[in-house]
Scaffold this active site. Structure first.
Site, PDB file in Angstrom:
ATOM      1  N   ARG A 139      52.357 -15.416  23.376  1.00 22.66           N
ATOM      2  CA  ARG A 139      51.506 -16.960  23.301  1.00 22.66           C
ATOM      3  C   ARG A 139      52.244 -18.101  23.570  1.00 22.66           C
ATOM      4  O   ARG A 139      53.875 -18.234  24.796  1.00 22.66           O
ATOM      5  CB  ARG A 139      52.420 -17.615  21.862  1.00 22.66           C
ATOM      6  CG  ARG A 139      51.602 -18.562  20.809  1.00 22.66           C
ATOM      7  CD  ARG A 139      51.810 -18.935  20.066  1.00 22.66           C
ATOM      8  NE  ARG A 139      51.390 -18.191  18.126  1.00 22.66           N
ATOM      9  CZ  ARG A 139      52.108 -18.472  16.974  1.00 22.66           C
ATOM     10  NH1 ARG A 139      53.309 -18.483  17.552  1.00 22.66           N
ATOM     11  NH2 ARG A 139      51.803 -17.047  16.227  1.00 22.66           N
TER      12      ARG A 139
ATOM     13  N   ARG B 107     -11.092  -3.705   9.023  1.00 22.81           N
ATOM     14  CA  ARG B 107     -10.602  -4.527   8.081  1.00 22.81           C
ATOM     15  C   ARG B 107      -9.749  -4.495   8.122  1.00 22.81           C
ATOM     16  O   ARG B 107      -9.196  -6.399   8.053  1.00 22.81           O
ATOM     17  CB  ARG B 107     -11.876  -4.946   7.078  1.00 22.81           C
ATOM     18  CG  ARG B 107     -13.437  -4.813   6.712  1.00 22.81           C
ATOM     19  CD  ARG B 107     -13.802  -4.343   5.497  1.00 22.81           C
ATOM     20  NE  ARG B 107     -13.918  -2.963   5.734  1.00 22.81           N
ATOM     21  CZ  ARG B 107     -13.946  -2.375   4.494  1.00 22.81           C
ATOM     22  NH1 ARG B 107     -14.590  -3.361   3.356  1.00 22.81           N
ATOM     23  NH2 ARG B 107     -14.166  -1.203   3.877  1.00 22.81           N
TER      24      ARG B 107
ATOM     25  N   SER C 155      45.661 -14.905  12.129  1.00 22.20           N
ATOM     26  CA  SER C 155      44.832 -15.851  12.514  1.00 22.20           C
ATOM     27  C   SER C 155      44.167 -15.583  14.076  1.00 22.20           C
ATOM     28  O   SER C 155      45.333 -15.506  14.733  1.00 22.20           O
ATOM     29  CB  SER C 155      44.567 -17.204  12.400  1.00 22.20           C
ATOM     30  OG  SER C 155      44.454 -16.625  10.879  1.00 22.20           O
TER      31      SER C 155
ATOM     32  N   GLN D 294      -9.897  15.368  11.447  1.00 18.00           N
ATOM     33  CA  GLN D 294     -11.579  15.402  11.703  1.00 18.00           C
ATOM     34  C   GLN D 294     -11.787  14.298  13.138  1.00 18.00           C
ATOM     35  O   GLN D 294     -11.321  13.439  13.781  1.00 18.00           O
ATOM     36  CB  GLN D 294     -11.972  14.583   9.750  1.00 18.00           C
ATOM     37  CG  GLN D 294     -13.360  14.145  10.304  1.00 18.00           C
ATOM     38  CD  GLN D 294     -13.273  13.014   9.316  1.00 18.00           C
ATOM     39  OE1 GLN D 294     -12.505  12.017   8.904  1.00 18.00           O
ATOM     40  NE2 GLN D 294     -15.157  12.790   9.256  1.00 18.00           N
TER      41      GLN D 294
ATOM     42  N   GLY E 165     -18.196  10.210   7.890  1.00 20.56           N
ATOM     43  CA  GLY E 165     -18.269  10.550   6.376  1.00 20.56           C
ATOM     44  C   GLY E 165     -17.168  11.422   5.127  1.00 20.56           C
ATOM     45  O   GLY E 165     -16.386  12.715   6.375  1.00 20.56           O
TER      46      GLY E 165
ATOM     47  N   LYS F  42      30.447  -3.941  12.364  1.00 25.03           N
ATOM     48  CA  LYS F  42      29.374  -3.237  12.995  1.00 25.03           C
ATOM     49  C   LYS F  42      29.983  -1.714  13.507  1.00 25.03           C
ATOM     50  O   LYS F  42      31.486  -1.524  14.109  1.00 25.03           O
ATOM     51  CB  LYS F  42      28.496  -3.295  14.566  1.00 25.03           C
ATOM     52  CG  LYS F  42      27.255  -2.790  14.859  1.00 25.03           C
ATOM     53  CD  LYS F  42      27.737  -2.472  16.544  1.00 25.03           C
ATOM     54  CE  LYS F  42      28.732  -1.794  16.909  1.00 25.03           C
ATOM     55  NZ  LYS F  42      28.891  -1.232  18.482  1.00 25.03           N
TER      56      LYS F  42
ATOM     57  N   GLU G 153     -24.045   5.278  -3.265  1.00 29.06           N
ATOM     58  CA  GLU G 153     -23.303   4.000  -3.298  1.00 29.06           C
ATOM     59  C   GLU G 153     -23.922   3.152  -2.397  1.00 29.06           C
ATOM     60  O   GLU G 153     -25.273   2.815  -2.391  1.00 29.06           O
ATOM     61  CB  GLU G 153     -23.182   4.652  -0.839  1.00 29.06           C
ATOM     62  CG  GLU G 153     -22.615   6.271  -1.722  1.00 29.06           C
ATOM     63  CD  GLU G 153     -21.128   5.600  -1.589  1.00 29.06           C
ATOM     64  OE1 GLU G 153     -20.473   5.171  -1.275  1.00 29.06           O
ATOM     65  OE2 GLU G 153     -20.343   6.635  -3.078  1.00 29.06           O
TER      66      GLU G 153
HETATM   67  C1  UD1 Z   1     -15.530   5.698  -0.999  1.00 31.17           C
HETATM   68  C2  UD1 Z   1     -16.512   6.860  -1.564  1.00 31.17           C
HETATM   69  C3  UD1 Z   1     -17.107   5.317  -3.141  1.00 31.17           C
HETATM   70  C4  UD1 Z   1     -16.542   4.621  -3.851  1.00 31.17           C
HETATM   71  C5  UD1 Z   1     -15.078   3.933  -2.977  1.00 31.17           C
HETATM   72  C6  UD1 Z   1     -13.437   4.231  -3.839  1.00 31.17           C
HETATM   73  C7  UD1 Z   1     -17.665   7.853   0.014  1.00 31.17           C
HETATM   74  C8  UD1 Z   1     -19.345   7.916  -0.296  1.00 31.17           C
HETATM   75  N1  UD1 Z   1     -17.790   7.318  -1.383  1.00 31.17           N
HETATM   76  O1  UD1 Z   1     -17.028   4.862   0.003  1.00 31.17           O
HETATM   77  O2  UD1 Z   1     -18.585   5.720  -3.386  1.00 31.17           O
HETATM   78  O3  UD1 Z   1     -16.652   4.221  -4.691  1.00 31.17           O
HETATM   79  O4  UD1 Z   1     -14.229   4.961  -1.607  1.00 31.17           O
HETATM   80  O5  UD1 Z   1     -12.713   3.607  -2.338  1.00 31.17           O
HETATM   81  O6  UD1 Z   1     -16.653   8.609  -0.547  1.00 31.17           O
HETATM   82  N2  UD1 Z   1     -12.464   8.978   5.576  1.00 31.17           N
HETATM   83  C9  UD1 Z   1     -11.648   9.708   6.508  1.00 31.17           C
HETATM   84  N3  UD1 Z   1     -13.272  10.084   7.460  1.00 31.17           N
HETATM   85  C10 UD1 Z   1     -14.359   9.950   6.941  1.00 31.17           C
HETATM   86  C11 UD1 Z   1     -14.677   8.386   5.932  1.00 31.17           C
HETATM   87  C12 UD1 Z   1     -13.079   7.748   5.189  1.00 31.17           C
HETATM   88  O7  UD1 Z   1     -11.537  10.775   6.224  1.00 31.17           O
HETATM   89  O8  UD1 Z   1     -15.146   9.728   7.732  1.00 31.17           O
HETATM   90  C13 UD1 Z   1     -11.817   8.911   4.940  1.00 31.17           C
HETATM   91  C14 UD1 Z   1     -10.654   6.947   4.818  1.00 31.17           C
HETATM   92  O9  UD1 Z   1      -9.486   6.954   5.797  1.00 31.17           O
HETATM   93  C15 UD1 Z   1     -10.338   6.369   3.701  1.00 31.17           C
HETATM   94  C16 UD1 Z   1     -11.127   7.067   2.192  1.00 31.17           C
HETATM   95  O10 UD1 Z   1     -11.252   8.152   2.921  1.00 31.17           O
HETATM   96  O11 UD1 Z   1      -8.744   6.512   3.307  1.00 31.17           O
HETATM   97  C17 UD1 Z   1     -12.964   6.819   1.863  1.00 31.17           C
HETATM   98  O12 UD1 Z   1     -13.309   5.939   2.931  1.00 31.17           O
HETATM   99  P1  UD1 Z   1     -14.329   4.496   2.717  1.00 31.17           P
HETATM  100  O13 UD1 Z   1     -14.988   4.608   4.192  1.00 31.17           O
HETATM  101  O14 UD1 Z   1     -12.926   3.834   2.356  1.00 31.17           O
HETATM  102  O15 UD1 Z   1     -14.680   4.705   1.554  1.00 31.17           O
HETATM  103  P2  UD1 Z   1     -15.507   3.822   1.278  1.00 31.17           P
HETATM  104  O16 UD1 Z   1     -16.517   2.881   1.581  1.00 31.17           O
HETATM  105  O17 UD1 Z   1     -14.588   2.397   0.448  1.00 31.17           O
END
Ligand code: UD1
Ligand code: CA
Length: 466
Positions: free
Chosen positions: A439, A8, A404, A70, A75, A350, A154
């Site tokens: 000059r 986003r 100058s 990762q 997730g 500079k 969630e």
């Molecule tokens: C997550 C929480 C939600 C909480 C919210 C608060 C979960 C399942 N949900 O949701 O309960 O209210 O944060 O902001 O955890 N990330 C990874 N790898 C992944 C997915 C995410 O490193 O595979 C990292 C993202 O870069 C980010 C953080 O984890 O920094 C949160 O991920 P995001 O996808 O924004 O989670 P939300 O849907 O906001």
């Protein structure tokens, strides 16, 4: 956790490297974790991991923040699984903090509070909850009839009734490593997104008596998902930074238009900042420094009682005590102004060192130069430091006086106490105490101007020659 794509943001830059008050989002989180006493920090990276790692190395020192990769984003639970090898030698009773990489404003005190709550928790899990001011797609905290945390649902899996729960998950956790190891292994992707949810650990903790939740103000835990969130957090960060400096003895005429980066400091007592001033990067100011309207200082060190007048731009510059700079001065990287130096309007420097008490008060370019103490640089002086290929040095020794509109063609040395006459193009070194002057001799033609005007007047009336 910083592996996510940040779709986003609609950006080529990974989300966690977007900046708030000059500092990348992820670096805020790392800085807070360190301040709270975290012994090791492991960043879970995925999307553009190399770019993020380079940024971490640059700010914290190479390898100082450890990296877990990762490879695909399945997730938050999967993210933490990927970090387990990094902590494989740590004991089961070690408390691990799991922090969201896109929420920069969490205070280190809150992290300490979270750790303490985990220590006290029989279930070995504590998390931060928050009540957002408007409905947000956050996980909802579901409690059992006794009020104990039962699980997190969630947003995308929640029923309409669950969506009405005000208490939401902020995304910050402290957990005993032993529980983390066991519970992560049991995660299942049986949810709307088909991901491994870290939040499912809360249901496991319920069997051990329930996780502890600590309520945090929304402004502190707000995560950044798009650029409007980013701007909102920027305003809040700036408000906090300014408030802290004002409490430390800095005057701000208009805090709302004063922009101080997170890594700026120290700022001395009785420092005075005018409106629309920006202090960026690793800028520091001594006591009693005045930075007036519209100045932008980036990576600048200023000693005490110096006065930077309106609309001056300084970058990678060191300024000594009691100096006067501006209005409209421009100090580019590598400028060094010693005590009592005066730099006036439309003077550009500079890679130039002006020593104690030297002055360049008007309209000058000084590049790759060294200006001795008490030397005086006249209006319109230019160091010709560049021939289209190389850069060359100009040395102006102590007490020299440059008249100058002079050009100093580098490499060149103007000796101690020497004079350069106005309008001189200096191409040969000037010995100590000498006068250099190139000059054309002046010619006065008597009555010329009167005759010229007379002839012109006649021409207008149609008399005389065309
Ligand atoms: C997550 C929480 C939600 C909480 C919210 C608060 C979960 C399942 N949900 O949701 O309960 O209210 O944060 O902001 O955890 N990330 C990874 N790898 C992944 C997915 C995410 O490193 O595979 C990292 C993202 O870069 C980010 C953080 O984890 O920094 C949160 O991920 P995001 O996808 O924004 O989670 P939300 O849907 O906001
Ligand atoms: Ca998020």
């Amino acid at each position: 956790m910083a592996a996510g794509l940040g779709t986003r943001m609609k950006s080529d830059t990974p989300k966690v490297l977007h900046r708030v008050a000059g500092r990348p989002l992820l670096h805020w989180v790392v800085t807070a974790a360190r301040a709270a006493g975290a012994g090791r920090v492991v960043a879970i990276l995925g999307h553009k991991a190399e770019v993020v790692k380079t940024a971490l190395d640059a700010d914290f020192g190479k390898g100082s923040v450890e990296i877990a990769i990762q490879p695909e984003q399945r997730g938050t639970g999967h993210a933490v699984q990927c970090a387990l090898p990094a902590v494989q030698n740590e004991p089961d009773d070690r408390i691990v903090l799991i922090l969201t990489g896109d929420a920069p404003l969490l205070a280190s005190e809150r992290i300490a509070e979270l750790t303490a709550a985990c220590e006290a928790s029989a279930a070995g899990l504590a998390l931060l909850s928050t009540i957002p001011p408007r409905p947000m797609p956050y996980g909802r905290l579901v409690r059992d009839p006794g009020g104990t945390l039962e699980r997190i649902v969630e947003h995308s899996d929640a029923t309409e009734e669950q969506k009405r729960i005000a208490d939401t998950n902020a995304g910050f956790y402290a957990i005993r490593l032993g529980h983390l190891r066991k519970d992560l292994a049991a995660l299942r992707a049986d949810n709307a997104k088909g991901e491994l949810y870290l939040t499912d650990l809360v249901a496991h903790a319920h069997k051990r008596g329930g996780a502890t939740s600590i309520d945090a103000p929304f402004t502190e835990v707000a995560g950044i998902n798009d650029r409007t969130d980013l701007a909102g957090v920027e305003v809040e960060a700036r408000r906090r930074i300014n408030e802290a400096w004002m409490r430390a003895g800095v005057t701000m005429v208009d805090p709302a238009s004063t922009y101080i980066d997170a890594d700026v400091g120290p700022l001395g007592k009785d420092t005075w900042l005018g409106p629309n001033v920006a202090l960026r990067g690793k800028t520091s100011l001594g006591a009693g420094v005045r930075v007036d309207l519209g100045c932008v200082l980036t990576d600048v060190q200023v000693a005490e009682n110096t006065n930077i007048k309106p609309y001056s731009i300084l970058t990678e510059t060191a300024v000594g005590p009691r100096a006067q700079v501006g209005p409209f001065s421009h100090c580019r990287p590598g400028s060094r102004l010693d005590e009592d130096v005066h730099l006036g309007n439309f003077v550009e420097t500079k890679k130039t060192h002006l020593m104690a008490g030297s002055k360049a008060n008007h309209l000058a370019y000084l590049g790759d130069a060294s200006v001795g103490s008490k030397a005086n640089i006249g209006a319109g002086t230019i160091t010709c430091n560049y021939d289209g290929v190389g850069k060359y040095k100009t040395t102006i020794e102590a007490g020299a006086f440059i008249g100058s509109d002079s050009q100093l063609v580098a490499p060149i040395t103007i000796g101690r106490d020497a004079y350069v006459g106005s309008g001189t193009t200096v191409t040969k070194d000037v010995p100590r105490g000498a006068l250099a002057i190139t000059r054309v001799k002046q010619v006065n033609v008597e009555g010329w101007a009167d005759r010229f005007r007379e002839a012109n007047a006649k021409r207008k009336k149609g008399e005389g020659e065309p």
